[in-house]
Design an enzyme around this catalytic site. Structure first.
Site, PDB file in Angstrom:
ATOM      1  N   ASP A 107      -1.400  -0.731   6.112  1.00  0.00           N
ATOM      2  CA  ASP A 107      -1.609  -0.175   7.449  1.00  0.00           C
ATOM      3  C   ASP A 107      -3.069  -0.172   7.890  1.00  0.00           C
ATOM      4  O   ASP A 107      -3.380   0.350   8.954  1.00  0.00           O
ATOM      5  CB  ASP A 107      -1.082   1.267   7.507  1.00  0.00           C
ATOM      6  N   ASP A 164       0.865  -1.170   0.000  1.00  0.00           N
ATOM      7  CA  ASP A 164       0.000   0.000   0.000  1.00  0.00           C
ATOM      8  C   ASP A 164       0.907   1.227   0.000  1.00  0.00           C
ATOM      9  O   ASP A 164       2.099   1.129   0.299  1.00  0.00           O
ATOM     10  CB  ASP A 164      -0.880  -0.058   1.250  1.00  0.00           C
ATOM     11  N   ASP A 204      -0.224   5.138   0.967  1.00  0.00           N
ATOM     12  CA  ASP A 204      -0.509   6.077   2.063  1.00  0.00           C
ATOM     13  C   ASP A 204      -0.545   5.345   3.401  1.00  0.00           C
ATOM     14  O   ASP A 204      -1.270   4.357   3.563  1.00  0.00           O
ATOM     15  CB  ASP A 204      -1.863   6.756   1.838  1.00  0.00           C
TER      16      ASP A 204
END
Length: 219
Positions: free
Chosen positions: A167, A9, A11
């Site tokens: 995250d 990922d 961001d």
């Protein structure tokens, strides 16, 4: 099976972009007569694409107004993409080390594709990514596994030999749906509890721990 490829990922995983996202959306909200939000609120707003970001930030305003806010946001964010956004400490070195091990690397984000490509190229210049993708028309967003599976195929690696690092719950759900080894990072936008609850195979709190977890996955 040791991992032969890892998808990341963007961001909250590779780059800390929350401040620029929040500033851009608050600018758009103010321009359209809507109240801005504290930066911390965006920890829950992001992760499922820009349309969902606008929906949450406008508190479910009419679709026409959401569209106007989104257009203003996009133009402002495009001009301020690098104001505060930086790669997380140690992440570039960890990815360079993985690539030196022969592991193929890719990025898969729900962020707009153009922004993803620009951010990865400028903030992680030393990393050899095989492919970098954001949200694209006609391709379902994470946690739908379609894009992750297509990216693994592009990297020439079976899903079970591929890691997925993120995250948020969206990333861990994507890893599970795609049959990949999900690793959660705690320096991003969500909590370790959320990552564990959504099936993370490992949860790490530093770039060094991430590198170790990926090198030993499946061993």
């Amino acid at each position: 099976m040791l991992l032969r490829a890892v998808l990341f990922d963007l961001d909250g995983t590779l780059v800390d972009s929350l401040g620029d996202i929040a500033t851009a959306m608050n600018h758009a909200l103010t321009e359209h007569g809507l109240p801005p939000h504290p930066e911390a609120a965006y920890l829950r707003f992001v992760g499922e694409g820009v349309a969902k970001l606008a929906e949450r930030a406008t508190a479910g305003a009419a679709p026409a107004l959401q569209g106007q806010v989104l257009s203003t946001y996009h133009a402002y964010y495009d001009a301020h993409l690098f104001d505060r956004t930086r790669a997380y400490p140690g992440v570039e070195d960890a990815l360079v080390a993985l690539a030196a091990d022969g592991v193929r690397l890719g990025v898969l984000s729900n962020k707009s594709d153009d922004f993803v490509k620009r951010l990865a190229a400028r903030l992680l210049p030393g990393v050899r990514f095989t492919a970098v993708y954001g949200e694209r028309p006609g391709i379902p967003r994470k946690p739908d596994p379609t894009a992750a599976l297509a990216l693994a195929a592009e990297l020439g690696v079976a899903p079970e030999a591929c890691g997925f690092v993120g995250d948020t719950s969206v990333d861990m759900d994507t890893a599970k749906a795609a049959g990949m080894y999900g690793v959660g990072v705690t320096w991003g936008f969500r909590t370790a509890a959320e990552l564990h609850a959504h099936g993370a195979r490992a949860v790490v709190s530093s770039a060094g721990e991430l590198l170790a977890a990926l090198r030993t996955a499946g061993a």
